[in-house]
Design a protein around this motif. Structure first.
Motif, PDB file in Angstrom:
ATOM      1  N   VAL A   1       0.839  -1.208   0.000  1.00  0.00           N
ATOM      2  CA  VAL A   1       0.000   0.000   0.000  1.00  0.00           C
ATOM      3  C   VAL A   1       0.869   1.251   0.000  1.00  0.00           C
ATOM      4  N   PHE A   2       1.927   1.235   0.805  1.00  0.00           N
ATOM      5  CA  PHE A   2       2.830   2.385   0.845  1.00  0.00           C
ATOM      6  C   PHE A   2       3.522   2.580  -0.507  1.00  0.00           C
ATOM      7  N   THR A   3       3.930   1.472  -1.146  1.00  0.00           N
ATOM      8  CA  THR A   3       4.549   1.571  -2.475  1.00  0.00           C
ATOM      9  C   THR A   3       3.557   2.114  -3.496  1.00  0.00           C
ATOM     10  N   GLY A   4       2.313   1.647  -3.435  1.00  0.00           N
ATOM     11  CA  GLY A   4       1.297   2.176  -4.336  1.00  0.00           C
ATOM     12  C   GLY A   4       1.046   3.656  -4.136  1.00  0.00           C
ATOM     13  N   TRP A   5       1.122   4.111  -2.877  1.00  0.00           N
ATOM     14  CA  TRP A   5       0.949   5.541  -2.595  1.00  0.00           C
ATOM     15  C   TRP A   5       2.088   6.353  -3.200  1.00  0.00           C
ATOM     16  N   LEU A   6       3.289   5.780  -3.225  1.00  0.00           N
ATOM     17  CA  LEU A   6       4.434   6.491  -3.791  1.00  0.00           C
ATOM     18  C   LEU A   6       4.357   6.590  -5.309  1.00  0.00           C
ATOM     19  N   VAL A   7       3.851   5.546  -5.963  1.00  0.00           N
ATOM     20  CA  VAL A   7       3.831   5.543  -7.432  1.00  0.00           C
ATOM     21  C   VAL A   7       2.546   6.163  -7.984  1.00  0.00           C
ATOM     22  N   MET A   8       1.522   6.366  -7.143  1.00  0.00           N
ATOM     23  CA  MET A   8       0.257   6.908  -7.624  1.00  0.00           C
ATOM     24  C   MET A   8       0.403   8.267  -8.303  1.00  0.00           C
ATOM     25  N   PRO A   9       1.177   9.224  -7.755  1.00  0.00           N
ATOM     26  CA  PRO A   9       1.319  10.513  -8.456  1.00  0.00           C
ATOM     27  C   PRO A   9       1.924  10.369  -9.853  1.00  0.00           C
ATOM     28  N   HIS A  10       2.858   9.428 -10.027  1.00  0.00           N
ATOM     29  CA  HIS A  10       3.482   9.245 -11.338  1.00  0.00           C
ATOM     30  C   HIS A  10       2.454   8.766 -12.370  1.00  0.00           C
ATOM     31  N   ILE A  11       1.541   7.884 -11.942  1.00  0.00           N
ATOM     32  CA  ILE A  11       0.518   7.391 -12.868  1.00  0.00           C
ATOM     33  C   ILE A  11      -0.400   8.523 -13.297  1.00  0.00           C
ATOM     34  N   VAL A  12      -0.813   9.372 -12.346  1.00  0.00           N
ATOM     35  CA  VAL A  12      -1.681  10.502 -12.692  1.00  0.00           C
ATOM     36  C   VAL A  12      -0.970  11.446 -13.656  1.00  0.00           C
ATOM     37  N   GLU A  13       0.307  11.695 -13.423  1.00  0.00           N
ATOM     38  CA  GLU A  13       1.065  12.580 -14.307  1.00  0.00           C
ATOM     39  C   GLU A  13       1.185  11.988 -15.711  1.00  0.00           C
ATOM     40  N   ILE A  14       1.447  10.684 -15.792  1.00  0.00           N
ATOM     41  CA  ILE A  14       1.594  10.047 -17.107  1.00  0.00           C
ATOM     42  C   ILE A  14       0.285  10.116 -17.876  1.00  0.00           C
ATOM     43  N   MET A  15      -0.847   9.799 -17.215  1.00  0.00           N
ATOM     44  CA  MET A  15      -2.139   9.822 -17.896  1.00  0.00           C
ATOM     45  C   MET A  15      -2.507  11.234 -18.345  1.00  0.00           C
ATOM     46  N   ALA A  16      -2.087  12.248 -17.580  1.00  0.00           N
ATOM     47  CA  ALA A  16      -2.407  13.634 -17.944  1.00  0.00           C
ATOM     48  C   ALA A  16      -1.650  14.087 -19.187  1.00  0.00           C
ATOM     49  N   THR A  17      -0.515  13.454 -19.481  1.00  0.00           N
ATOM     50  CA  THR A  17       0.254  13.859 -20.659  1.00  0.00           C
ATOM     51  C   THR A  17      -0.454  13.529 -21.967  1.00  0.00           C
ATOM     52  N   PHE A  18      -1.447  12.631 -21.933  1.00  0.00           N
ATOM     53  CA  PHE A  18      -2.178  12.269 -23.144  1.00  0.00           C
ATOM     54  C   PHE A  18      -3.283  13.270 -23.474  1.00  0.00           C
ATOM     55  N   SER A  19      -3.535  14.231 -22.598  1.00  0.00           N
ATOM     56  CA  SER A  19      -4.561  15.237 -22.872  1.00  0.00           C
ATOM     57  C   SER A  19      -4.020  16.289 -23.838  1.00  0.00           C
ATOM     58  N   PRO A  20      -4.793  16.681 -24.836  1.00  0.00           N
ATOM     59  CA  PRO A  20      -4.349  17.746 -25.751  1.00  0.00           C
ATOM     60  C   PRO A  20      -4.128  19.050 -25.001  1.00  0.00           C
ATOM     61  N   GLU A  21      -3.307  19.916 -25.574  1.00  0.00           N
ATOM     62  CA  GLU A  21      -2.966  21.172 -24.909  1.00  0.00           C
ATOM     63  C   GLU A  21      -4.180  22.072 -24.709  1.00  0.00           C
ATOM     64  N   SER A  22      -5.137  22.000 -25.596  1.00  0.00           N
ATOM     65  CA  SER A  22      -6.298  22.886 -25.497  1.00  0.00           C
ATOM     66  C   SER A  22      -7.399  22.326 -24.598  1.00  0.00           C
ATOM     67  N   SER A  23      -7.194  21.139 -24.014  1.00  0.00           N
ATOM     68  CA  SER A  23      -8.231  20.513 -23.200  1.00  0.00           C
ATOM     69  C   SER A  23      -8.013  20.819 -21.725  1.00  0.00           C
ATOM     70  N   ALA A  24      -9.009  20.478 -20.905  1.00  0.00           N
ATOM     71  CA  ALA A  24      -8.942  20.669 -19.456  1.00  0.00           C
ATOM     72  C   ALA A  24      -9.121  19.317 -18.772  1.00  0.00           C
ATOM     73  N   ASN A  25      -8.462  19.152 -17.658  1.00  0.00           N
ATOM     74  CA  ASN A  25      -8.548  17.907 -16.886  1.00  0.00           C
ATOM     75  C   ASN A  25      -9.342  18.166 -15.613  1.00  0.00           C
ATOM     76  N   PHE A  26     -10.595  17.742 -15.619  1.00  0.00           N
ATOM     77  CA  PHE A  26     -11.440  17.831 -14.434  1.00  0.00           C
ATOM     78  C   PHE A  26     -11.693  16.407 -13.935  1.00  0.00           C
ATOM     79  N   TYR A  27     -11.140  16.090 -12.785  1.00  0.00           N
ATOM     80  CA  TYR A  27     -11.241  14.744 -12.230  1.00  0.00           C
ATOM     81  C   TYR A  27     -12.455  14.672 -11.310  1.00  0.00           C
TER      82      TYR A  27
END
Length: 259
Positions: free
Chosen positions: A121-147
């Motif tokens: 669980v602690f390891t998953g907490w450490l890697v969770m921000p990296h996953i969110v950052e990677i997924m956000a890179t697929f959004s086009p520049e003109s789009s918005a990310n509302f979670y």
């Protein structure tokens, strides 16, 4: 104890576990502000990277969304905080029916599984921000990310749960070997698939540019797998030593013919 006495004992222990869970949920409700702040840290990092905080936010699509998210968090944290109490109630109910040998083995498996689960669980907490950052890179520049709050919480909770269970899988492999379902050699033969799965999972869980983190996570999962295989082989060897050896029957003794 009679069946009725068992049912009374079960009801008493369930009531104690339920009280501990409710009390932990109430206490956890006052911690939800800090938990939400820590959980949404990746969203703030994405907003800083994009330079537009208004385009990256946590949102709620329903009126009761914020309260529902706090209830979900307090329930999950309450289960963790009250775990020592309700686990003890389950153990105290089952222990009278176990032999001393079964009690010793059960304590050993639980003592290994619980720390590994929290380490995962602690390891998953450490890697969770990296996953969110990677997924956000697929959004086009003109789009918005509302979670959306509900789905974002489900993503974080399921990720922590999956990584925690992944760390406990070696304990289950040893348990299967101990029960005679899977041999140590069968576990060891799957090392190629295990390494491949560990590398793929680590690559998805860590940023592409951070090779060191990916290799460290993959190495931890691989070492745990080989440790389970080695322990299972040792158990197989000990069982083979204790097994009674078959004796080959010798020639039948000859008797003198009757006069």
């Amino acid at each position: 104890m009679s069946l009725g006495q068992h049912l009374v004992e079960l009801r008493r222990r369930l009531i104690i576990a339920a009280i501990a869970l409710v009390a932990s949920m109430v206490a956890s409700f006052f911690l939800t502000d800090w938990i939400i702040w820590a959980m949404t840290e990746p969203i703030r990092l994405v907003a800083e990277q994009r330079g537009d905080g208004e385009a990256v936010k946590l949102m709620y699509s329903t009126i009761t969304g914020p309260f529902d998210m706090r209830l979900r968090i307090s329930f999950s944290v309450g289960i963790i905080l009250s775990a020592p109490i309700w686990l003890w109630q389950i153990w105290a109910f089952l222990m009278p029916g176990l032999t001393r040998k079964e009690v010793r083995y059960t304590v050993g498996f639980v003592s290994a599984a619980v720390p590994l689960f929290f380490a995962g669980v602690f390891t998953g907490w450490l890697v969770m921000p990296h996953i969110v950052e990677i997924m956000a890179t697929f959004s086009p520049e003109s789009s918005a990310n509302f979670y959306e709050g509900k789905y974002y919480y489900d993503f974080v909770f399921k990720l922590l749960l999956v990584v925690g269970i992944a760390f406990v899988i070696p304990v289950f492999l040893v348990a299967l070997n101990f029960a005679g379902i899977m041999s140590g050699m069968a576990i060891l033969k799957g090392w190629r698939v295990a390494i491949l799965v560990a590398v793929i999972f680590s690559g998805l869980a860590t940023p592409a540019a951070d090779i060191v983190s990916m290799l460290m996570l993959a190495a931890i999962l691989t070492v745990l797998y080989f440790a389970a295989a080695g322990l299972s082989l040792l158990l197989d060897f000990r069982r083979s030593r204790r097994a009674p050896k078959l004796t080959v029957p010798g020639p039948m003794p000859t008797t003198d013919p009757l006069p």
